[in-house]
Each structure stands twice: as structure tokens, then as C-alpha cells.
Design a protein around this motif. Structure first.
Motif, short mmCIF file in Angstrom:
data_model
loop_
_atom_site.label_atom_id
_atom_site.label_comp_id
_atom_site.label_asym_id
_atom_site.label_seq_id
_atom_site.Cartn_x
_atom_site.Cartn_y
_atom_site.Cartn_z
N PRO A 262 0.80 -1.23 0.00
CA PRO A 262 0.00 0.00 0.00
C PRO A 262 0.84 1.28 0.00
O PRO A 262 0.28 2.38 0.11
CB PRO A 262 -0.78 -0.12 1.32
N PHE A 263 2.13 1.17 -0.13
CA PHE A 263 3.00 2.34 0.01
C PHE A 263 3.00 3.23 -1.22
O PHE A 263 3.04 4.45 -1.12
CB PHE A 263 4.41 1.87 0.37
N ILE A 264 2.96 2.61 -2.40
CA ILE A 264 2.78 3.34 -3.65
C ILE A 264 1.74 2.59 -4.46
O ILE A 264 1.90 1.40 -4.75
CB ILE A 264 4.09 3.45 -4.46
N SER A 265 0.66 3.27 -4.81
CA SER A 265 -0.47 2.60 -5.44
C SER A 265 -0.17 2.15 -6.86
O SER A 265 0.69 2.69 -7.55
CB SER A 265 -1.69 3.54 -5.45
N ALA A 266 -0.94 1.16 -7.30
CA ALA A 266 -0.80 0.65 -8.66
C ALA A 266 -1.12 1.73 -9.68
O ALA A 266 -0.49 1.81 -10.74
CB ALA A 266 -1.72 -0.56 -8.86
N GLU A 267 -2.07 2.60 -9.37
CA GLU A 267 -2.45 3.67 -10.29
C GLU A 267 -1.29 4.63 -10.51
O GLU A 267 -0.99 5.03 -11.64
CB GLU A 267 -3.66 4.44 -9.76
N ILE A 268 -0.61 5.00 -9.42
CA ILE A 268 0.55 5.88 -9.54
C ILE A 268 1.63 5.21 -10.37
O ILE A 268 2.21 5.81 -11.28
CB ILE A 268 1.11 6.24 -8.15
N MET A 269 1.93 3.96 -10.08
CA MET A 269 3.00 3.26 -10.79
C MET A 269 2.68 3.11 -12.27
O MET A 269 3.56 3.27 -13.12
CB MET A 269 3.23 1.89 -10.15
N ARG A 270 1.45 2.83 -12.59
CA ARG A 270 1.06 2.65 -14.00
C ARG A 270 1.23 3.96 -14.77
O ARG A 270 1.82 3.98 -15.86
CB ARG A 270 -0.39 2.17 -14.09
N LEU A 271 0.74 5.05 -14.20
CA LEU A 271 0.86 6.35 -14.86
C LEU A 271 2.31 6.81 -14.91
O LEU A 271 2.77 7.33 -15.93
CB LEU A 271 0.01 7.39 -14.12
N HIS A 272 3.01 6.62 -13.82
CA HIS A 272 4.40 7.08 -13.71
C HIS A 272 5.28 6.36 -14.73
O HIS A 272 6.09 6.99 -15.43
CB HIS A 272 4.90 6.83 -12.29
N HIS A 273 5.12 5.07 -14.83
CA HIS A 273 5.95 4.27 -15.72
C HIS A 273 5.49 4.36 -17.18
O HIS A 273 6.27 4.74 -18.06
CB HIS A 273 5.94 2.81 -15.25
N SER A 274 4.23 4.03 -17.44
CA SER A 274 3.77 3.90 -18.82
C SER A 274 3.49 5.23 -19.50
O SER A 274 3.47 5.30 -20.74
CB SER A 274 2.51 3.02 -18.87
N LYS A 275 3.26 6.28 -18.72
CA LYS A 275 2.97 7.59 -19.31
C LYS A 275 4.16 8.56 -19.18
O LYS A 275 4.70 9.03 -20.17
CB LYS A 275 1.73 8.20 -18.67
N HIS A 276 4.55 8.84 -17.94
CA HIS A 276 5.60 9.84 -17.72
C HIS A 276 6.95 9.37 -18.26
O HIS A 276 7.60 10.08 -19.04
CB HIS A 276 5.70 10.17 -16.23
N GLY B 254 15.49 12.45 -17.52
CA GLY B 254 14.29 11.76 -17.07
C GLY B 254 14.37 10.26 -17.31
O GLY B 254 13.95 9.46 -16.48
N HIS B 255 14.95 9.89 -18.45
CA HIS B 255 15.11 8.47 -18.77
C HIS B 255 16.14 7.81 -17.85
O HIS B 255 15.90 6.73 -17.29
CB HIS B 255 15.54 8.33 -20.23
N ILE B 256 17.28 8.46 -17.65
CA ILE B 256 18.32 7.93 -16.76
C ILE B 256 17.81 7.79 -15.34
O ILE B 256 17.95 6.74 -14.70
CB ILE B 256 19.56 8.85 -16.78
N ASN B 257 17.21 8.86 -14.82
CA ASN B 257 16.77 8.88 -13.42
C ASN B 257 15.72 7.81 -13.14
O ASN B 257 15.79 7.09 -12.14
CB ASN B 257 16.23 10.26 -13.06
N HIS B 258 14.73 7.71 -14.02
CA HIS B 258 13.67 6.74 -13.78
C HIS B 258 14.16 5.30 -13.94
O HIS B 258 13.69 4.40 -13.24
CB HIS B 258 12.49 7.01 -14.72
N SER B 259 15.11 5.10 -14.85
CA SER B 259 15.65 3.75 -15.02
C SER B 259 16.36 3.28 -13.76
O SER B 259 16.35 2.09 -13.43
CB SER B 259 16.62 3.73 -16.21
N ILE B 260 16.96 4.21 -13.03
CA ILE B 260 17.57 3.88 -11.73
C ILE B 260 16.48 3.68 -10.68
O ILE B 260 16.50 2.71 -9.90
CB ILE B 260 18.53 5.00 -11.28
N PHE B 261 15.52 4.59 -10.67
CA PHE B 261 14.46 4.61 -9.66
C PHE B 261 13.70 3.29 -9.62
O PHE B 261 13.45 2.73 -8.54
CB PHE B 261 13.51 5.76 -9.98
#
Length: 223
Positions: A42-56, A96-103
Motif C-alpha cells: 500500500p505504500f505506492i499505489s498501482a495507479e501511480i505506478m502505472r501512470l508514472h511508468h507507462s505515461k511519464h 528523465g530516462h536515466i533517473n527513472h531507469s535507476i528509480f
């Protein structure tokens, strides 16, 4: 003779085709997550992860490829002004690509052991440089929460001193002064749907899904 002449005439086209093929192969792509979108709940919701990864993140990848294609054209045309004008897009989308790939690799499901740091060299270094794991987390959260607007909080390794340091970067600037070990996205899209405008609550919750094994591996390589 005719065969050799035909082959010679075709060679430039083959070279251009090979170069184009290589360029297509070298395009950046969105990395797959090593877990499901709901794995961090419950720490990070599936909705956030889906939008964050597949959209942003996908947007950064798409725009980076576009910027690099334009840069390639500008270099071929020897258009220095266009090359300079593209630097902002390259820095923002590339970062943005580098940072998120690490994240994404810095995070993991609690059921897989995320949130628990092992008794090893990384923990020893954290205790040496920050006093304790708790003090490190407190200092990290304070500095990341204080980022004005959008940006990132980082745990990095300073090769010159051999010590760990906390750093922040603005917008999508990548961490370059230190070797990045752990990055936490503090853009609002990383937490707003769940934590609203209370960034400190997000920064408190995220420790439960930090993949310390990944951070430990990065620390070992950095040395």
C-alpha cells in the motif's frame, strides 16, 4: 566488370541502410519494471505506478529519441545553432530516462525483502558517514522534502573521498557529481494521487519499498 560496377554502385545505399538500421536499433526504449504495478502497495499505489511508468517515463523516452534524431540531422547539416538549441530537450528528457531507469530498480515489493537493509558494507558506510540508518533516512527525507518545485533526492558515492553523500537535483537533471546509488523522485506525479501535497508522508512511506539489495550492488560497483 559489370558485376563489380553494380556492386560498387550499390555499396553507398547498403551503407546508408546499415546506418539507418543501426540508428533504429539504438533508439531508447521504456524498460520493463521488475515487478507488477501493484507490487509496491500500500505504500505506492498501482495507479501511480502505472501512470508514472507507462505515461511519464514513456514520454521522456519518446521525446529523447525525437531530440536525438533532430540532433543527428543538425550535426549532418553542421547547424551549430540547432545543436545548441536542442541541449535543453536532451538534458531534460535524457535525464528523465536515466533517473527513472535507476528509480525503478531502487524499488521492490516488501514481500521480496524490500525495505530491509542487510548487515554489510553499505550499512557500515551509512553508519560511518551519517551516524545511523535512522539519521541517514531523516537527513535524506529533510533534504528531499525541501526541493523546491520538482526534482530528485539522492544517495551517492563520492569516489574522491570514498564516502557517501546526500544530494538533490532539480527537475530531471541527472546526478553527475556522485555515483548514484539511490534516487527518489519527488515530482508530484510520483506521489500526488495518494499523498496529495504532503511530500514528507511519501518520503516516509517509500523506505518500506526501497530495494536495498539493488543499492548495495550499486555501492559495490561504485567502489
Amino acid at each position: 566488370m559489370l558485376v563489380r560496377a553494380a556492386a560498387a554502385a550499390a555499396r553507398p545505399s547498403l551503407i546508408r541502410a546499415a546506418a539507418l538500421s543501426a540508428a533504429v536499433r539504438s533508439k531508447h526504449t521504456l524498460p520493463d519494471l521488475p515487478y507488477d504495478y501493484n507490487a509496491l502497495e500500500p505504500f505506492i499505489s498501482a495507479e501511480i505506478m502505472r501512470l508514472h511508468h507507462s505515461k511519464h517515463h514513456q514520454t521522456y523516452v519518446t521525446n529523447l529519441n525525437v531530440a536525438e534524431e533532430k540532433l543527428h540531422d543538425a550535426i549532418e547539416k553542421k547547424d551549430v545553432a540547432a545543436q545548441i538549441a536542442l541541449q535543453g530537450a536532451l538534458r531534460f528528457n535524457g535525464g528523465g530516462h536515466i533517473n527513472h531507469s535507476i528509480f525503478w530498480t531502487n524499488l521492490g515489493s516488501p514481500s521480496s525483502g524490500a525495505g530491509e537493509i542487510g548487515q554489510g558494507p553499505l550499512l557500515a558506510a551509512i553508519k560511518r558517514d551519517f551516524g545511523s540508518l535512522e539519521e541517514f533516512q531523516k537527513s535524506f527525507a529533510a533534504q528531499a522534502a525541501a526541493v523546491q518545485g520538482s526534482g530528485w533526492g539522492w544517495l551517492g558515492f563520492n569516489k574522491a573521498t570514498g564516502r557517501l553523500e546526500i544530494a538533490t537535483t532539480a527537475n530531471q537533471d541527472p546526478l553527475t557529481a556522485l555515483v548514484p546509488l539511490l534516487g527518489v523522485d519527488v515530482w508530484e506525479h510520483a506521489y500526488y494521487l495518494q499523498y496529495k501535497n504532503v511530500r514528507p508522508d511519501y518520503l516516509k512511506a517509500i523506505w518500506s519499498v526501497v530495494n536495498w539489495k539493488n543499492v548495495e550492488e550499486r555501492f559495490a560497483k561504485a567502489q
